[in-house]
Design an enzyme around this catalytic site. Structure first.
Site, PDB file in Angstrom:
ATOM      1  N   THR A  36      -5.606   0.687  -3.575  1.00  0.00           N
ATOM      2  CA  THR A  36      -4.152   0.384  -4.102  1.00  0.00           C
ATOM      3  C   THR A  36      -4.117  -1.130  -4.464  1.00  0.00           C
ATOM      4  O   THR A  36      -3.120  -1.498  -4.958  1.00  0.00           O
ATOM      5  CB  THR A  36      -3.173   0.492  -2.787  1.00  0.00           C
ATOM      6  OG1 THR A  36      -3.581  -0.451  -1.796  1.00  0.00           O
ATOM      7  CG2 THR A  36      -3.316   1.922  -2.525  1.00  0.00           C
ATOM      8  N   ASP A  39      -5.851   6.083   1.488  1.00  0.00           N
ATOM      9  CA  ASP A  39      -5.808   4.455   1.166  1.00  0.00           C
ATOM     10  C   ASP A  39      -7.426   4.119   1.391  1.00  0.00           C
ATOM     11  O   ASP A  39      -7.944   4.496   2.702  1.00  0.00           O
ATOM     12  CB  ASP A  39      -4.714   3.502   1.994  1.00  0.00           C
ATOM     13  CG  ASP A  39      -5.022   2.124   1.412  1.00  0.00           C
ATOM     14  OD1 ASP A  39      -5.937   1.537   1.329  1.00  0.00           O
ATOM     15  OD2 ASP A  39      -3.829   1.597   1.095  1.00  0.00           O
ATOM     16  N   HIS A  52       0.939  -1.169   0.131  1.00  0.00           N
ATOM     17  CA  HIS A  52       0.021   0.012   0.026  1.00  0.00           C
ATOM     18  C   HIS A  52       0.849   1.267  -0.042  1.00  0.00           C
ATOM     19  O   HIS A  52       0.496   2.347  -0.784  1.00  0.00           O
ATOM     20  CB  HIS A  52      -0.954   0.072   1.225  1.00  0.00           C
ATOM     21  CG  HIS A  52      -1.773  -0.954   1.110  1.00  0.00           C
ATOM     22  ND1 HIS A  52      -3.091  -0.871   0.950  1.00  0.00           N
ATOM     23  CD2 HIS A  52      -1.802  -2.362   1.535  1.00  0.00           C
ATOM     24  CE1 HIS A  52      -3.910  -1.973   1.074  1.00  0.00           C
ATOM     25  NE2 HIS A  52      -3.102  -2.776   1.364  1.00  0.00           N
TER      26      HIS A  52
END
Length: 173
Positions: free
Chosen positions: A148, A124, A24
């Site tokens: 991601t 994220d 990530h």
């Protein structure tokens, strides 16, 4: 058509919040680099432990110290070192539980201390449990949730229910 500067417009400043896992972080760091290359100011927020690892193993690739790109950290609940010299660890569940109750305050403190106020947050998509959407609302700036995972991973999650219903999952024999 000639582009004309807009008087009084704030310079874009994006705050990145990756989920604290290597894949990530790497994915979001690539996006941050691309946007920075286009002249957008960046603040990349990591957990303390992941920040140390990023710099220890060269993941920052020369970004630290360049104008308009800064790294900031939030606590992750890990000690800075262990008595026996091994690297401290925690499970994903322990990290998630810690960030659930300990992310928002330090994050808002970081944002309050930035020289240039952020104009948006790119978070994220798996970090929404840390109240990043509430933070964006408090700061009155837009937030973008950036997923991601690879397309194949997304499709696996997306189709899991169908695969279960058709009896394809769980795999047999």
């Amino acid at each position: 058509m000639d582009a004309k500067p807009i008087v009084g417009r704030k310079k874009p400043h994006v705050v990145f919040i990756p989920y604290p896992a290597q894949s990530h972080i790497k994915c979001m760091l690539k996006l941050a680099r691309l946007l920075h290359h286009k002249g957008i100011e960046m603040t990349f927020i990591n957990t303390e432990w992941n920040h140390k690892r990023l710099f220890k193993y060269g993941g920052s690739s020369g970004l630290d110290g360049i104008p308009g790109f800064r790294f900031k950290t939030v606590p992750d609940g890990l000690p800075s070192s262990s008595d026996d010299g091994t690297e401290p660890t925690q499970t994903v569940e322990e990290l998630g539980l810690y960030l659930l109750t300990n992310f928002l305050g330090p994050f808002l403190d970081i944002v309050a201390g930035l020289e240039t106020p952020p104009t948006c947050i790119i978070c994220d998509g798996t970090m929404t449990f840390t109240n990043t959407i509430d933070a964006a609302e408090k700061l009155k700036i837009p937030i973008f949730l950036y997923w991601t995972m690879a397309a194949s991973g997304f499709m696996a999650f997306y189709l899991a229910k169908v695969l279960l219903e058709k009896g394809i999952l769980p795999l047999k024999g």
